[in-house]
Enzyme design. Sequence first.
Site, mmCIF file in Angstrom:
data_model
loop_
_atom_site.group_PDB
_atom_site.id
_atom_site.type_symbol
_atom_site.label_atom_id
_atom_site.label_comp_id
_atom_site.label_asym_id
_atom_site.label_seq_id
_atom_site.Cartn_x
_atom_site.Cartn_y
_atom_site.Cartn_z
ATOM 1 N N ASN A 9 3.234 2.857 -1.914
ATOM 2 C CA ASN A 9 4.614 2.718 -1.456
ATOM 3 C C ASN A 9 5.464 2.399 -2.678
ATOM 4 O O ASN A 9 5.514 1.268 -3.137
ATOM 5 C CB ASN A 9 4.703 1.588 -0.422
ATOM 6 N N LYS A 11 8.598 2.340 -2.953
ATOM 7 C CA LYS A 11 9.880 1.688 -2.645
ATOM 8 C C LYS A 11 11.007 2.366 -3.447
ATOM 9 O O LYS A 11 10.918 3.566 -3.721
ATOM 10 C CB LYS A 11 9.787 0.182 -2.905
ATOM 11 N N HIS A 98 8.335 -0.854 7.876
ATOM 12 C CA HIS A 98 8.024 -1.751 6.765
ATOM 13 C C HIS A 98 8.860 -3.023 6.906
ATOM 14 O O HIS A 98 10.013 -2.972 7.346
ATOM 15 C CB HIS A 98 8.314 -1.060 5.432
ATOM 16 N N GLU A 100 10.467 -4.719 4.875
ATOM 17 C CA GLU A 100 11.768 -4.670 4.180
ATOM 18 C C GLU A 100 12.797 -3.912 5.013
ATOM 19 O O GLU A 100 13.983 -4.243 5.021
ATOM 20 C CB GLU A 100 11.588 -4.042 2.783
ATOM 21 N N GLU A 170 0.585 -5.923 7.069
ATOM 22 C CA GLU A 170 1.154 -6.444 5.824
ATOM 23 C C GLU A 170 1.802 -7.794 6.075
ATOM 24 O O GLU A 170 2.965 -7.862 6.504
ATOM 25 C CB GLU A 170 2.223 -5.482 5.293
ATOM 26 N N GLY A 176 4.670 -8.415 -2.474
ATOM 27 C CA GLY A 176 5.408 -8.566 -3.723
ATOM 28 C C GLY A 176 5.411 -9.983 -4.270
ATOM 29 O O GLY A 176 6.151 -10.293 -5.196
ATOM 30 N N SER A 216 0.348 -7.374 -2.058
ATOM 31 C CA SER A 216 -0.229 -7.760 -3.353
ATOM 32 C C SER A 216 -1.679 -7.317 -3.523
ATOM 33 O O SER A 216 -2.452 -7.985 -4.219
ATOM 34 C CB SER A 216 -0.083 -9.268 -3.574
#
Length: 254
Positions: A9, A11, A98, A100, A170, A176, A216
């Site tokens: 991904n 991003k 996701h 985000e 996730e 991150g 991560s």
Amino acid sequence: MRKRLVAGNWKMNKTYDEAVALVSEVVNMVKDEVTGQTEVVLCTPSIYLTALKQYLPVGGRISLGAQNCHEKASGAYTGEVSAPMLQSIGVRYVILGHSERRQYFNETNAQLAERVDAALANGLTPIFCCGESLDMRENGDYLGFVKEQLTESLFHLSAEQFASVVIAYEPIWAIGTGLTASSQQAQDMHRELRQHLAGKYGDEAAQNTTILYGGSANAQNAAELFAQPDVDGGLIGGASLKSRDFTTVVKANN
Ligand code: PGA
């Protein structure tokens, strides 16, 4: 046997030239160094997808994915990308839900149910993301929360439709942050989620569902995470931006 998969991904990263360089490197390294059957998906910014297609080996096990799609097929939705558009350029996968997107763009479970429908109706495999926040993990019913994400966005699907869905667990606190879930935490959640799927679609369908871990995951910890019986690969953010690291992660999933 369920398929094993590693998805990168990217991003909102990489200029066009950098994207071409990264895809070319990953294709070469994976081709030369990875002998197993793991499928690889590169979820790049959608603006590059058409151009990047030419760098993939034809009929190979590396394909492209988008990071989102809108629930409507077309219309006055400035800035959005639809599932038929992705299908029309030969994209096969799309990340949906996701954290985000949920956090910064207010995507809801109900809206994501519609996006899953749009993806499936256009022959795309959704990589459907779920996961809890740190506060939820420490103070709340995090398992119930994640199960509800699956129930509300996926459980309207027929068994046949559901068979095309890939799930990515996730935990938001691991994305991150460098704080990976331990392999035991990942395994425990994946097993619970698989049981939840079995309750709706039956044991066989649950056993056939690919469930990725994300948060991560990197060249150092991927092998241990992927060795867990219910972890079928990963959705990789930061480590997918470096060809050597990403190839090591793909290798770890064989
Ligand atoms: P990360 O991101 O690997 O950088 O934690 C994973 C993701 O957001 O999919």
